[in-house]
Scaffold this active site. Structure first.
Site, PDB file in Angstrom:
ATOM      1  N   ASN A  55     -31.278   6.784 -58.193  1.00 49.49           N
ATOM      2  CA  ASN A  55     -32.535   6.235 -58.707  1.00 49.49           C
ATOM      3  C   ASN A  55     -33.528   7.334 -59.058  1.00 49.49           C
ATOM      4  O   ASN A  55     -33.864   7.518 -60.219  1.00 49.49           O
ATOM      5  CB  ASN A  55     -33.171   5.284 -57.687  1.00 49.49           C
ATOM      6  CG  ASN A  55     -32.783   3.838 -57.918  1.00 49.49           C
ATOM      7  OD1 ASN A  55     -32.140   3.509 -58.909  1.00 49.49           O
ATOM      8  ND2 ASN A  55     -33.182   2.975 -57.009  1.00 49.49           N
ATOM      9  N   ASP A 110     -28.989  -3.401 -53.092  1.00 53.10           N
ATOM     10  CA  ASP A 110     -29.124  -2.195 -53.894  1.00 53.10           C
ATOM     11  C   ASP A 110     -29.196  -0.937 -53.023  1.00 53.10           C
ATOM     12  O   ASP A 110     -28.645   0.106 -53.372  1.00 53.10           O
ATOM     13  CB  ASP A 110     -30.371  -2.286 -54.772  1.00 53.10           C
ATOM     14  CG  ASP A 110     -30.192  -3.274 -55.920  1.00 53.10           C
ATOM     15  OD1 ASP A 110     -29.044  -3.522 -56.311  1.00 53.10           O
ATOM     16  OD2 ASP A 110     -31.208  -3.780 -56.420  1.00 53.10           O
TER      17      ASP A 110
END
Length: 306
Positions: free
Chosen positions: A149, A67
């Site tokens: 994010n 990620d």
């Protein structure tokens, strides 16, 4: 999709990821594709060189890692609208990546891409900039920072744990002052990362929304907020005598923030585009799998569902 020029970034320091990247580059070059290949990690950032040296349109970014590797790719490739095929090679949780199992037959993957047999998932991003003085000063004193994010405003020091005092405005209106470890301003994608650990809400990535979550606040009345995507979140550091407040983007350091400055965070004008190869892709299935949702301690059958 065309495959005339492709970026391949592999996880720095991971031999398996590098081996897969080199094999993919060889196959694509055999199909007449120009490949830009390099490692991506905390000390390796190939994207500025790739983007500056490219004389023609980049069709795809292939990211082989976890990620974190995918987040870095999104910050650099999204402003140019470059889609990302992220595959979990050497990663851990894999929220943003395709599983390696579906990538085993790479020649078939290239065929699928050329024949447009894939889905493209668009995910909202955030942008932040630093401003100085009152609101009559409209020009930022920093670069524009992007995050897929979250943006995090918190202090950092080598020798001790610090408490921050932050004032937050939404669209120019004072909302609250927070004393604690910091503030998170997250996208729906980031709601299952640091924000989730700070007891923030889980937001479906199909939505455009902004989540603001205090990190370990000293007041129990400090609660997470979910805002519409057009909101501008302004954060001012207060009582920062040691000048330790920092702005972080997806866990990477963006810049320091001084008293008298503010951080404005808003929805970015670009979005991350991820290639989805799985035909059975399910967001809720991903949540059940990655967050280990087990349900009740005693499993009850639902015979009415069939």
């Amino acid at each position: 999709m065309q495959l005339k020029q492709v970026i391949i970034a592999h996880k720095a320091g991971d031999a398996t990821s590098k081996r897969w990247a080199e094999n993919c580059a060889k196959q694509l070059e055999g199909r007449g594709c120009h490949v830009l290949l390099g490692p991506s990690g905390p000390k390796d950032n190939p994207y500025p060189v790739f983007l500056a040296s490219s004389a023609q349109k980049i069709d795809l970014g292939i990211v082989l890692g976890g990620d974190g590797t995918a987040l870095t790719a999104a910050r650099h490739l999204s402003p140019d609208g470059i889609p990302i095929l992220a595959v979990n090679v050497g990663g851990h949780l894999g929220f943003l990546t395709e599983p390696l199992e579906i990538f085993q037959e790479t020649q078939q993957v290239w065929d699928r891409l050329l024949e447009d047999r894939f889905a493209l998932q668009r995910r909202m991003m955030l942008e932040a900039a630093i401003f100085e003085g009152d609101r009559s000063h409209q020009d930022p004193v920093s670069d524009r920072y992007l995050a897929l994010n979250e943006m995090c405003i918190k202090p950092a020091a080598i020798d001790r744990m610090l408490t921050s005092i932050l004032e937050m405005e939404i669209d120019g209106e004072i909302v609250d002052q927070y004393q604690g470890d910091g503030l998170l301003v997250a996208t729906p994608t980031g709601s299952t990362c640091y924000t989730l650990s700070a007891n923030g809400p889980i937001i479906h990535p199909g939505m455009n929304a902004i989540a603001v979550t205090p990190i370990c606040p000293l007041s129990l009345s400090s609660r997470p907020l979910v805002l519409p995507p057009g909101s501008v979140v302004s954060i001012w550091p207060l009582e920062d005598r040691d000048l330790n407040t920092k702005l972080w983007m997806d866990g990477a350091l963006a810049t320091a923030i001084w008293p008298g400055q503010r951080v404005d965070v808003r929805m970015a004008d670009c979005c991350a585009q991820f290639v989805i190869l799985r035909e059975d892709y399910s967001y809720f299935g991903t949540l059940r799998d990655k967050l280990l949702w087990a349900g009740a301690r005693i499993h009850y059958n639902n015979n009415h569902r069939n």
